[in-house]
Design a protein around this motif. Structure first.
Motif, PDB file in Angstrom:
ATOM      1  N   ARG A  21     -96.790  22.434  20.219  1.00  0.00           N
ATOM      2  CA  ARG A  21     -95.715  22.358  21.335  1.00  0.00           C
ATOM      3  C   ARG A  21     -95.548  20.979  21.696  1.00  0.00           C
ATOM      4  NH1 ARG A  21     -95.996  23.910  26.427  1.00  0.00           N
ATOM      5  NH2 ARG A  21     -98.060  23.970  26.525  1.00  0.00           N
ATOM      6  N   CYS A  22     -96.325  20.592  21.560  1.00  0.00           N
ATOM      7  CA  CYS A  22     -95.912  18.903  22.047  1.00  0.00           C
ATOM      8  C   CYS A  22     -94.350  18.569  21.167  1.00  0.00           C
ATOM      9  CB  CYS A  22     -97.007  17.483  21.984  1.00  0.00           C
ATOM     10  SG  CYS A  22     -96.068  16.100  21.863  1.00  0.00           S
ATOM     11  N   LEU A  23     -93.451  17.689  21.899  1.00  0.00           N
ATOM     12  CA  LEU A  23     -92.309  17.033  21.574  1.00  0.00           C
ATOM     13  C   LEU A  23     -91.917  15.491  21.050  1.00  0.00           C
ATOM     14  CD1 LEU A  23     -90.129  18.734  24.765  1.00  0.00           C
ATOM     15  CD2 LEU A  23     -90.318  20.254  22.623  1.00  0.00           C
ATOM     16  N   HIS A  24     -93.109  14.926  20.900  1.00  0.00           N
ATOM     17  CA  HIS A  24     -93.175  14.003  20.190  1.00  0.00           C
ATOM     18  C   HIS A  24     -92.619  13.241  21.015  1.00  0.00           C
ATOM     19  CE1 HIS A  24     -94.518  10.510  18.124  1.00  0.00           C
ATOM     20  NE2 HIS A  24     -95.457  10.866  18.057  1.00  0.00           N
ATOM     21  N   CYS A  25     -91.433  13.259  22.146  1.00  0.00           N
ATOM     22  CA  CYS A  25     -90.905  12.510  22.791  1.00  0.00           C
ATOM     23  C   CYS A  25     -90.781  10.915  22.363  1.00  0.00           C
ATOM     24  CB  CYS A  25     -90.772  12.631  24.504  1.00  0.00           C
ATOM     25  SG  CYS A  25     -90.844  14.037  25.068  1.00  0.00           S
ATOM     26  N   LYS A  26     -89.267  10.406  22.867  1.00  0.00           N
ATOM     27  CA  LYS A  26     -89.633   8.834  21.984  1.00  0.00           C
ATOM     28  C   LYS A  26     -89.644   7.882  22.950  1.00  0.00           C
ATOM     29  CE  LYS A  26     -85.868   8.669  17.944  1.00  0.00           C
ATOM     30  NZ  LYS A  26     -85.414   9.478  18.056  1.00  0.00           N
ATOM     31  N   VAL A  27     -89.467   8.764  24.817  1.00  0.00           N
ATOM     32  CA  VAL A  27     -90.105   8.147  25.715  1.00  0.00           C
ATOM     33  C   VAL A  27     -90.467   9.176  26.171  1.00  0.00           C
ATOM     34  CG1 VAL A  27     -88.733   7.110  27.175  1.00  0.00           C
ATOM     35  CG2 VAL A  27     -87.272   6.856  26.028  1.00  0.00           C
ATOM     36  N   PRO A  28     -91.858   8.632  25.762  1.00  0.00           N
ATOM     37  CA  PRO A  28     -92.602   9.950  26.579  1.00  0.00           C
ATOM     38  C   PRO A  28     -93.329   9.316  27.899  1.00  0.00           C
ATOM     39  CG  PRO A  28     -93.746   8.328  25.428  1.00  0.00           C
ATOM     40  CD  PRO A  28     -92.453   7.790  24.952  1.00  0.00           C
ATOM     41  N   SER A  29     -92.837  10.816  28.932  1.00  0.00           N
ATOM     42  CA  SER A  29     -93.126  10.488  29.981  1.00  0.00           C
ATOM     43  C   SER A  29     -94.543  10.721  30.194  1.00  0.00           C
ATOM     44  CB  SER A  29     -92.671  11.194  30.649  1.00  0.00           C
ATOM     45  OG  SER A  29     -92.877  12.858  30.798  1.00  0.00           O
ATOM     46  N   CYS A  30     -95.164  11.339  29.874  1.00  0.00           N
ATOM     47  CA  CYS A  30     -96.714  11.750  30.074  1.00  0.00           C
ATOM     48  C   CYS A  30     -97.233   9.763  29.490  1.00  0.00           C
ATOM     49  CB  CYS A  30     -97.150  12.120  29.114  1.00  0.00           C
ATOM     50  SG  CYS A  30     -97.264  10.896  26.804  1.00  0.00           S
ATOM     51  N   LYS A  31     -97.043   9.018  28.919  1.00  0.00           N
ATOM     52  CA  LYS A  31     -97.826   7.849  28.756  1.00  0.00           C
ATOM     53  C   LYS A  31     -97.073   7.749  29.680  1.00  0.00           C
ATOM     54  CE  LYS A  31     -98.032   4.417  25.709  1.00  0.00           C
ATOM     55  NZ  LYS A  31     -97.631   3.282  24.465  1.00  0.00           N
ATOM     56  N   ILE A  40    -100.482   8.973  23.916  1.00  0.00           N
ATOM     57  CA  ILE A  40    -100.910  10.753  24.366  1.00  0.00           C
ATOM     58  C   ILE A  40     -99.933  11.134  22.472  1.00  0.00           C
ATOM     59  CG2 ILE A  40    -100.417  12.533  25.161  1.00  0.00           C
ATOM     60  CD1 ILE A  40    -100.729  11.393  28.145  1.00  0.00           C
ATOM     61  N   PRO A  41     -98.058  10.859  23.137  1.00  0.00           N
ATOM     62  CA  PRO A  41     -97.525  12.009  21.951  1.00  0.00           C
ATOM     63  C   PRO A  41     -97.859  11.122  20.207  1.00  0.00           C
ATOM     64  CG  PRO A  41     -96.141  10.363  22.908  1.00  0.00           C
ATOM     65  CD  PRO A  41     -97.380   9.837  23.969  1.00  0.00           C
ATOM     66  N   ASP A  42     -98.552  10.268  20.093  1.00  0.00           N
ATOM     67  CA  ASP A  42     -99.315  10.038  19.106  1.00  0.00           C
ATOM     68  C   ASP A  42    -100.205  10.676  18.103  1.00  0.00           C
ATOM     69  OD1 ASP A  42     -96.944   7.986  18.810  1.00  0.00           O
ATOM     70  OD2 ASP A  42     -98.555   6.278  19.096  1.00  0.00           O
ATOM     71  N   ASN A  82     -96.376  14.400  34.530  1.00  0.00           N
ATOM     72  CA  ASN A  82     -94.738  13.527  34.071  1.00  0.00           C
ATOM     73  C   ASN A  82     -94.680  14.200  32.955  1.00  0.00           C
ATOM     74  OD1 ASN A  82     -94.455  10.785  35.691  1.00  0.00           O
ATOM     75  ND2 ASN A  82     -96.282  11.005  35.894  1.00  0.00           N
ATOM     76  N   CYS A  83     -95.235  15.262  31.926  1.00  0.00           N
ATOM     77  CA  CYS A  83     -94.714  15.386  30.975  1.00  0.00           C
ATOM     78  C   CYS A  83     -93.351  16.377  31.036  1.00  0.00           C
ATOM     79  CB  CYS A  83     -95.572  16.863  30.033  1.00  0.00           C
ATOM     80  SG  CYS A  83     -94.658  17.537  28.301  1.00  0.00           S
ATOM     81  N   VAL A  84     -92.495  16.021  29.817  1.00  0.00           N
ATOM     82  CA  VAL A  84     -91.064  16.860  30.552  1.00  0.00           C
ATOM     83  C   VAL A  84     -90.975  18.262  29.888  1.00  0.00           C
ATOM     84  CG1 VAL A  84     -89.700  15.104  29.337  1.00  0.00           C
ATOM     85  CG2 VAL A  84     -90.489  16.537  27.351  1.00  0.00           C
ATOM     86  N   LEU A  85     -92.495  18.982  29.409  1.00  0.00           N
ATOM     87  CA  LEU A  85     -91.876  20.007  29.551  1.00  0.00           C
ATOM     88  C   LEU A  85     -92.292  20.625  30.420  1.00  0.00           C
ATOM     89  CD1 LEU A  85     -93.944  20.931  26.214  1.00  0.00           C
ATOM     90  CD2 LEU A  85     -91.867  21.218  26.785  1.00  0.00           C
ATOM     91  N   ASN A  86     -92.815  20.290  31.664  1.00  0.00           N
ATOM     92  CA  ASN A  86     -92.472  20.428  32.942  1.00  0.00           C
ATOM     93  C   ASN A  86     -91.894  21.517  33.687  1.00  0.00           C
ATOM     94  OD1 ASN A  86     -95.415  20.653  34.633  1.00  0.00           O
ATOM     95  ND2 ASN A  86     -95.603  18.607  34.076  1.00  0.00           N
ATOM     96  N   HIS A  91     -96.417  22.412  30.585  1.00  0.00           N
ATOM     97  CA  HIS A  91     -96.652  20.974  30.895  1.00  0.00           C
ATOM     98  C   HIS A  91     -97.590  21.066  28.962  1.00  0.00           C
ATOM     99  CE1 HIS A  91    -100.144  21.572  32.361  1.00  0.00           C
ATOM    100  NE2 HIS A  91    -100.629  21.248  33.413  1.00  0.00           N
ATOM    101  N   ILE A  92     -97.399  19.974  28.436  1.00  0.00           N
ATOM    102  CA  ILE A  92     -98.847  20.189  27.025  1.00  0.00           C
ATOM    103  C   ILE A  92    -100.713  20.084  27.863  1.00  0.00           C
ATOM    104  CG2 ILE A  92     -99.859  19.406  25.505  1.00  0.00           C
ATOM    105  CD1 ILE A  92     -97.626  19.952  24.834  1.00  0.00           C
ATOM    106  N   ASN A  93    -101.456  21.285  28.115  1.00  0.00           N
ATOM    107  CA  ASN A  93    -102.510  20.522  28.212  1.00  0.00           C
ATOM    108  C   ASN A  93    -103.197  18.942  28.087  1.00  0.00           C
ATOM    109  OD1 ASN A  93    -102.794  22.259  30.069  1.00  0.00           O
ATOM    110  ND2 ASN A  93    -102.544  23.749  28.591  1.00  0.00           N
ATOM    111  N   ILE A  94    -102.392  18.035  28.340  1.00  0.00           N
ATOM    112  CA  ILE A  94    -102.929  17.079  27.851  1.00  0.00           C
ATOM    113  C   ILE A  94    -104.568  16.829  27.294  1.00  0.00           C
ATOM    114  CG2 ILE A  94    -102.705  14.609  27.880  1.00  0.00           C
ATOM    115  CD1 ILE A  94    -100.124  15.450  28.474  1.00  0.00           C
ATOM    116  N   GLY A  95    -105.647  16.712  29.170  1.00  0.00           N
ATOM    117  CA  GLY A  95    -106.165  16.622  29.440  1.00  0.00           C
ATOM    118  C   GLY A  95    -107.548  17.834  28.479  1.00  0.00           C
TER     119      GLY A  95
HETATM  120 FE1  SF4 Z   1     -95.143  15.579  23.886  1.00  0.00          FE
HETATM  121 FE2  SF4 Z   1     -94.809  15.801  27.115  1.00  0.00          FE
HETATM  122 FE3  SF4 Z   1     -95.528  13.996  25.698  1.00  0.00          FE
HETATM  123 FE4  SF4 Z   1     -93.205  14.895  25.475  1.00  0.00          FE
HETATM  124  S1  SF4 Z   1     -93.716  14.513  27.595  1.00  0.00           S
HETATM  125  S2  SF4 Z   1     -94.609  13.839  24.097  1.00  0.00           S
HETATM  126  S3  SF4 Z   1     -93.834  16.979  25.041  1.00  0.00           S
HETATM  127  S4  SF4 Z   1     -96.719  15.706  25.467  1.00  0.00           S
END
Ligand code: SF4
Length: 440
Positions: A21-31, A40-42, A82-86, A91-95
């Motif tokens: 489901r992760c979008l592998h965002c170019k500017v990842p707000s999760c990170k 995280i996206p990597d 911070n995940c954009v999918l919020n 959001h992605i369940n990163i934890g």
């Molecule tokens: Fe994936 Fe969310 Fe991080 Fe984007 S912000 S890379 S969707 S985990």
């Protein structure tokens, strides 16, 4: 209710589906939301393709404790918050994904890191909580020989003795420690620096730098009538006793709290909630968290609060305990609850304080030149990062009063590890120059 871990792990297919489901965002707000800038996206991308080993290696580049972070980090306020999918409501369940990767790696023994030769110097680390383990892991990966000195019978510090089993199983902590041992780090247990062995002894043994990651082991007390009675318990000591009991190292009767008791916990941070949920698990019939502010001002994570409510913990907001009357040295008789200026005296069996803690003075009182501030926190400088007022002695984590959570202690410790690296390299270079000058 028992101490079994409350949150379930993903299955392989669930983890891959979630990672996809992760979008592998170019500017990842999760990170950006992660205090240690986990890539995280990597690693999620590798996980989404089923490349679990690659995912683990990417995580290892930034974290020594992923199975811990995956469980106890404040994800809702950090990466996941911070995940954009919020914006789309989920959001992605990163934890949970990080926990899956770390547990899969431990269970399968999948990744084997190449350990560099230990040629760059010797570092002693005092304390094996999150800060100490991070400094040890980072420096071992960079070619330093690292020895950890731990006063307890088992390594892990607050991870082993402060966070309850249902949130962070001891076996998970042991697995993380095993991985750090596999990097060539030596652990010396039952070794209390400041008693028997001093900082000066460690320098005499040939260590080039020393890191103090000794945390805050002295609990604070609120100034209320009756609080000096020994029957008033401290949350960090109560949690430690339960941990020892759970490990078969202490009798049930020495834990004291439980079995039909009415318990009041003062404070509303994560330690207070840990103490309250643990008191429930020890059989208490009523557990109340007393907090002088509102729910919106509590320091505890919302998820922890929700779980505590579901388990039966009651919360008394805008309320203070203004008097404690003890029955004897082991139990309480009544507490006075004050809400909006109104007092009521209610029966109680135990009061547990969870209002913060301060560093012990064991090391600074036996070492010349380490200055502390008015509250006993060790003073450090920015260059080299983390060095105390004593040359070659560094400090980080809670003992310096900068971090507040496991991951913040890790973040601070990573910066200190870089400071130690620069310091030891510089000292060794100066040594070489001196020797060359002497020969010339
Ligand atoms: Fe994936 Fe969310 Fe991080 Fe984007 S912000 S890379 S969707 S985990």
């Amino acid at each position: 209710m028992n101490f079994k871990e409350v949150n379930e792990n993903y299955t392989v297919s669930e983890a891959i589906r979630e990672a996809q489901r992760c979008l592998h965002c170019k500017v990842p707000s999760c990170k950006k939301g992660c205090p240690i800038s986990n890539d995280i996206p990597d690693w999620i991308s590798e996980l989404s393709k089923g490349n679990f080993g690659n995912a683990m290696q990417i995580i290892n580049n930034r974290s020594n404790l992923p199975a811990v972070c995956g469980r106890v980090c404040a994800h809702e306020r950090q990466c996941e918050g911070n995940c954009v999918l919020n914006k789309k409501g989920s959001h992605i369940n990163i934890g949970k994904l990080e926990r899956f990767v770390a547990d899969f790696d431990s269970d399968s023994g999948m990744t084997h890191e190449a350990i560099p030769e230990k040629t760059r110097g010797r570092v002693a680390v005092i304390g094996s909580g999150p800060a100490g383990l991070t400094v040890a892991g980072d420096l071992a990966r960079k070619g330093f020989s690292v020895d950890i000195f731990e006063m307890e019978t088992e390594a892990g510090g607050v991870l082993m003795f402060g966070i309850p089993e249902y949130r962070l199983p001891k076996e998970v902590v042991r697995n993380e420690i095993r991985k750090i041992e596999n990097l060539g780090v030596a652990f010396h247990l039952n070794s209390t620096v400041g008693e028997g062995i001093t900082i000066d002894d460690l320098f005499d043994q040939g260590f080039d730098a020393i890191f103090m990651g000794t945390g805050t082991g002295v609990p604070k007390r609120l100034n209320i009538p009756g609080n000096q009675n020994p029957a008033v318990r401290q949350a960090i000591r109560f949690l430690r006793r339960v941990s020892l009991y759970e490990n078969g190292l202490m009798d049930r009767k020495e834990v004291i709290v439980g079995d039909g008791d009415v318990v009041f916990v003062i404070g509303c941070g994560n330690t207070a909630i840990d103490a309250a949920r643990t008191a429930i698990r020890m059989g208490s019939k009523e557990v109340n968290v007393v907090y002088h502010r509102t729910i919106n001002e509590m320091k505890a994570l919302r998820a922890e609060y929700d779980d505590a409510v579901a388990e039966g913990v009651k919360f008394l907001w805008n309320t203070s305990i203004t008097n404690i009357e003890a029955l004897d040295d082991t139990a309480i008789k009544t507490v006075t609850l004050t809400t909006d200026g109104e007092d009521r005296v209610v029966p109680a069996d135990h009061v547990i304080m969870a209002v913060g803690s301060a560093p012990a003075s064991r090391i600074v009182s036996t070492t010349e030149g380490i200055e502390v501030d008015g509250n006993g926190y060790v003073i450090t400088r920015d260059t080299p990062y983390g060095m105390t007022t004593r040359k070659g002695v560094f400090a980080g984590g809670d003992v310096t009063n900068r971090p507040a959570t496991v991951v913040h202690a890790m973040h601070d410790a990573k910066l200190v590890a870089e400071g130690i690296e620069k310091y030891v390299d510089a000292v060794k270079l100066l040594d070489i120059i001196d020797r060359q000058g002497g020969q010339a």
